[in-house]
Motif scaffolding. Sequence first.
Motif, PDB file in Angstrom:
ATOM      1  N   ASP A  69       0.848  -1.193   0.000  1.00  0.00           N
ATOM      2  CA  ASP A  69       0.000   0.000   0.000  1.00  0.00           C
ATOM      3  C   ASP A  69       0.880   1.238   0.000  1.00  0.00           C
ATOM      4  OD1 ASP A  69       0.563   0.764   2.850  1.00  0.00           O
ATOM      5  OD2 ASP A  69      -0.523  -1.089   3.261  1.00  0.00           O
ATOM      6  N   VAL A  70       0.368   2.284  -0.601  1.00  0.00           N
ATOM      7  CA  VAL A  70       1.117   3.528  -0.754  1.00  0.00           C
ATOM      8  C   VAL A  70       0.327   4.664  -0.131  1.00  0.00           C
ATOM      9  CG1 VAL A  70       2.110   5.148  -2.406  1.00  0.00           C
ATOM     10  CG2 VAL A  70       2.188   2.696  -2.874  1.00  0.00           C
ATOM     11  N   SER A  71       0.983   5.455   0.690  1.00  0.00           N
ATOM     12  CA  SER A  71       0.333   6.602   1.313  1.00  0.00           C
ATOM     13  C   SER A  71       0.328   7.795   0.379  1.00  0.00           C
ATOM     14  CB  SER A  71       1.059   6.987   2.606  1.00  0.00           C
ATOM     15  OG  SER A  71       1.016   5.937   3.540  1.00  0.00           O
ATOM     16  N   ILE A  72      -0.729   8.594   0.473  1.00  0.00           N
ATOM     17  CA  ILE A  72      -0.772   9.879  -0.228  1.00  0.00           C
ATOM     18  C   ILE A  72      -0.709  10.950   0.855  1.00  0.00           C
ATOM     19  CG2 ILE A  72      -2.065  11.353  -1.801  1.00  0.00           C
ATOM     20  CD1 ILE A  72      -3.395   8.929  -2.940  1.00  0.00           C
ATOM     21  N   THR A  73       0.426  11.634   0.938  1.00  0.00           N
ATOM     22  CA  THR A  73       0.686  12.519   2.063  1.00  0.00           C
ATOM     23  C   THR A  73      -0.233  13.740   2.071  1.00  0.00           C
ATOM     24  OG1 THR A  73       2.394  13.644   0.779  1.00  0.00           O
ATOM     25  CG2 THR A  73       3.102  11.818   2.146  1.00  0.00           C
ATOM     26  N   GLY A  74      -0.629  14.132   3.280  1.00  0.00           N
ATOM     27  CA  GLY A  74      -1.378  15.367   3.473  1.00  0.00           C
ATOM     28  C   GLY A  74      -2.831  15.328   3.061  1.00  0.00           C
ATOM     29  N   LEU A  75      -3.409  14.138   2.875  1.00  0.00           N
ATOM     30  CA  LEU A  75      -4.785  14.090   2.384  1.00  0.00           C
ATOM     31  C   LEU A  75      -5.812  14.508   3.437  1.00  0.00           C
ATOM     32  CD1 LEU A  75      -5.233  11.085  -0.036  1.00  0.00           C
ATOM     33  CD2 LEU A  75      -4.845  13.486  -0.506  1.00  0.00           C
ATOM     34  N   ASN A  76      -5.545  14.225   4.698  1.00  0.00           N
ATOM     35  CA  ASN A  76      -6.499  14.631   5.731  1.00  0.00           C
ATOM     36  C   ASN A  76      -6.658  16.160   5.748  1.00  0.00           C
ATOM     37  OD1 ASN A  76      -7.058  12.034   6.624  1.00  0.00           O
ATOM     38  ND2 ASN A  76      -5.363  12.035   8.100  1.00  0.00           N
ATOM     39  N   GLU A  77      -5.535  16.847   5.617  1.00  0.00           N
ATOM     40  CA  GLU A  77      -5.579  18.309   5.591  1.00  0.00           C
ATOM     41  C   GLU A  77      -6.284  18.803   4.327  1.00  0.00           C
ATOM     42  OE1 GLU A  77      -2.498  22.141   5.624  1.00  0.00           O
ATOM     43  OE2 GLU A  77      -1.758  20.079   5.763  1.00  0.00           O
ATOM     44  N   LYS A  78      -5.975  18.194   3.192  1.00  0.00           N
ATOM     45  CA  LYS A  78      -6.614  18.596   1.933  1.00  0.00           C
ATOM     46  C   LYS A  78      -8.113  18.331   1.973  1.00  0.00           C
ATOM     47  CE  LYS A  78      -2.767  18.125  -1.349  1.00  0.00           C
ATOM     48  NZ  LYS A  78      -1.685  17.764  -0.445  1.00  0.00           N
ATOM     49  N   GLN A  79      -8.503  17.206   2.602  1.00  0.00           N
ATOM     50  CA  GLN A  79      -9.914  16.863   2.682  1.00  0.00           C
ATOM     51  C   GLN A  79     -10.677  17.924   3.465  1.00  0.00           C
ATOM     52  OE1 GLN A  79     -11.597  13.280   1.837  1.00  0.00           O
ATOM     53  NE2 GLN A  79     -12.918  15.026   1.459  1.00  0.00           N
ATOM     54  N   GLY A  80     -10.108  18.358   4.603  1.00  0.00           N
ATOM     55  CA  GLY A  80     -10.759  19.379   5.409  1.00  0.00           C
ATOM     56  C   GLY A  80     -10.848  20.709   4.694  1.00  0.00           C
ATOM     57  N   GLN A  81      -9.778  21.110   4.026  1.00  0.00           N
ATOM     58  CA  GLN A  81      -9.788  22.372   3.291  1.00  0.00           C
ATOM     59  C   GLN A  81     -10.801  22.344   2.157  1.00  0.00           C
ATOM     60  OE1 GLN A  81      -5.719  22.735   2.046  1.00  0.00           O
ATOM     61  NE2 GLN A  81      -5.024  23.635   3.984  1.00  0.00           N
ATOM     62  N   TYR A  82     -10.814  21.240   1.449  1.00  0.00           N
ATOM     63  CA  TYR A  82     -11.719  21.117   0.306  1.00  0.00           C
ATOM     64  C   TYR A  82     -13.178  21.160   0.768  1.00  0.00           C
ATOM     65  CZ  TYR A  82     -14.153  19.135  -3.714  1.00  0.00           C
ATOM     66  OH  TYR A  82     -15.020  18.916  -4.751  1.00  0.00           O
ATOM     67  N   ASN A  83     -13.502  20.421   1.830  1.00  0.00           N
ATOM     68  CA  ASN A  83     -14.880  20.386   2.327  1.00  0.00           C
ATOM     69  C   ASN A  83     -15.325  21.776   2.793  1.00  0.00           C
ATOM     70  OD1 ASN A  83     -15.073  17.668   1.792  1.00  0.00           O
ATOM     71  ND2 ASN A  83     -14.626  17.033   3.894  1.00  0.00           N
ATOM     72  N   ALA A  84     -14.411  22.499   3.441  1.00  0.00           N
ATOM     73  CA  ALA A  84     -14.757  23.833   3.927  1.00  0.00           C
ATOM     74  C   ALA A  84     -15.059  24.776   2.763  1.00  0.00           C
ATOM     75  CB  ALA A  84     -13.610  24.385   4.776  1.00  0.00           C
ATOM     76  N   ARG A  86     -15.952  23.898  -0.297  1.00  0.00           N
ATOM     77  CA  ARG A  86     -17.149  23.405  -1.006  1.00  0.00           C
ATOM     78  C   ARG A  86     -18.423  23.839  -0.287  1.00  0.00           C
ATOM     79  NH1 ARG A  86     -20.286  18.763  -0.431  1.00  0.00           N
ATOM     80  NH2 ARG A  86     -21.425  18.183  -2.342  1.00  0.00           N
ATOM     81  N   ASN A  87     -18.428  23.735   1.042  1.00  0.00           N
ATOM     82  CA  ASN A  87     -19.624  24.111   1.809  1.00  0.00           C
ATOM     83  C   ASN A  87     -19.853  25.623   1.792  1.00  0.00           C
ATOM     84  OD1 ASN A  87     -20.125  21.426   2.484  1.00  0.00           O
ATOM     85  ND2 ASN A  87     -18.873  21.549   4.360  1.00  0.00           N
ATOM     86  N   ALA A  88     -18.760  26.382   1.745  1.00  0.00           N
ATOM     87  CA  ALA A  88     -18.884  27.841   1.782  1.00  0.00           C
ATOM     88  C   ALA A  88     -19.189  28.442   0.409  1.00  0.00           C
ATOM     89  CB  ALA A  88     -17.599  28.463   2.344  1.00  0.00           C
ATOM     90  N   ASN A  89     -18.994  27.652  -0.643  1.00  0.00           N
ATOM     91  CA  ASN A  89     -19.186  28.168  -2.009  1.00  0.00           C
ATOM     92  C   ASN A  89     -20.039  27.205  -2.834  1.00  0.00           C
ATOM     93  OD1 ASN A  89     -17.060  30.588  -2.153  1.00  0.00           O
ATOM     94  ND2 ASN A  89     -16.081  28.859  -1.103  1.00  0.00           N
ATOM     95  N   PRO A  90     -21.323  27.087  -2.502  1.00  0.00           N
ATOM     96  CA  PRO A  90     -22.170  26.139  -3.251  1.00  0.00           C
ATOM     97  C   PRO A  90     -22.292  26.499  -4.723  1.00  0.00           C
ATOM     98  CG  PRO A  90     -23.482  27.589  -1.847  1.00  0.00           C
ATOM     99  CD  PRO A  90     -22.057  27.799  -1.461  1.00  0.00           C
ATOM    100  N   GLN A  91     -22.062  27.784  -5.078  1.00  0.00           N
ATOM    101  CA  GLN A  91     -22.185  28.188  -6.480  1.00  0.00           C
ATOM    102  C   GLN A  91     -21.113  27.566  -7.369  1.00  0.00           C
ATOM    103  OE1 GLN A  91     -21.130  30.079  -4.016  1.00  0.00           O
ATOM    104  NE2 GLN A  91     -19.261  31.165  -4.640  1.00  0.00           N
ATOM    105  N   LEU A  92     -20.042  27.045  -6.755  1.00  0.00           N
ATOM    106  CA  LEU A  92     -18.982  26.428  -7.538  1.00  0.00           C
ATOM    107  C   LEU A  92     -19.347  25.018  -8.018  1.00  0.00           C
ATOM    108  CD1 LEU A  92     -15.815  27.467  -5.459  1.00  0.00           C
ATOM    109  CD2 LEU A  92     -16.681  28.493  -7.570  1.00  0.00           C
ATOM    110  N   ASN A  93     -20.406  24.441  -7.398  1.00  0.00           N
ATOM    111  CA  ASN A  93     -20.855  23.092  -7.770  1.00  0.00           C
ATOM    112  C   ASN A  93     -19.721  22.059  -7.707  1.00  0.00           C
ATOM    113  OD1 ASN A  93     -23.578  23.861  -8.372  1.00  0.00           O
ATOM    114  ND2 ASN A  93     -22.865  24.684 -10.343  1.00  0.00           N
ATOM    115  N   LEU A  94     -18.938  22.151  -6.653  1.00  0.00           N
ATOM    116  CA  LEU A  94     -17.851  21.184  -6.476  1.00  0.00           C
ATOM    117  C   LEU A  94     -18.418  19.839  -6.029  1.00  0.00           C
ATOM    118  CD1 LEU A  94     -15.245  23.442  -4.641  1.00  0.00           C
ATOM    119  CD2 LEU A  94     -15.284  22.798  -7.053  1.00  0.00           C
TER     120      LEU A  94
END
Length: 273
Positions: A69-84, A86-94
Amino acid sequence: MKKLFAIAGALLLSMSTYAQNDNNVFTHFGGSIGLGTTGITIDLSTNITDYVGVRAGIDYMPKYKYATDVSITGLNEKQGQYNAIRNANPQLNLPAVTFPNKVDIEGKFNNTTGHLLFDFYPGKKIDWHLTLGAYFGPSEVLSVYTTNDNQLLGVYQYNNSAARTMAGFPKIGVELGDYFLEPDANGHIDACMKVNSFRPYVGLGWGRGVPKNHTLGFSVDLGVQFWGKPEIYLQGDKMEKGNFDKEDGGIVKDLIDISIYPTLTFRLTGKFF
């Protein structure tokens, strides 16, 4: 490659016929079976003179699979940033995506080869030898692919939506050695490692391809095949190296960094006449 083996076999057989008319060269003909880092070795051999011998044969390597198995570094941080965002900008349709912490991959090693080797002996009664020659094999020796495509579906969606439209969000992929592997539309990664089909060989050994004073004998060879600088292809496209941490990937990552193939073979030899 089959034609090469046929030509080499015909050459050795013609040498053995010639031996009946000349007592100084090509006087003996034999073969061997062995085991080593090239797999199961079978070859034919003859002595050109008391100082030089030649061997030609095939090395069968069973296809070896390795799961890791191979790790993808920093994904937990990216996941939180992306979700924030996406939720704050619904017009982007992410799209709603999920990033995996690890990716299950499998590597398959395929390296059945043929060889033509010349042994050089310093004396008539000395079995130590220098060996020069070449191995011939497939150019694609290693395949790397994901075993669970669902793990990377969200990564593909992210790479082809958010990463292309939002500043500060680079693409995500698997860092395998110095290479960045990005999933396709099915969440699948299918990469391979290619080397040279023609591989010069140099080595040292003990024993003769055709035993000198006995019907059966033993020999050992240690050397390296120069198969060139490995290249990685992803979905058929050649990849360029990047600058990554190279922390994951196990034996798969190690193979990518090797430009020579170590060869150690133990042989049981026999003399036909």
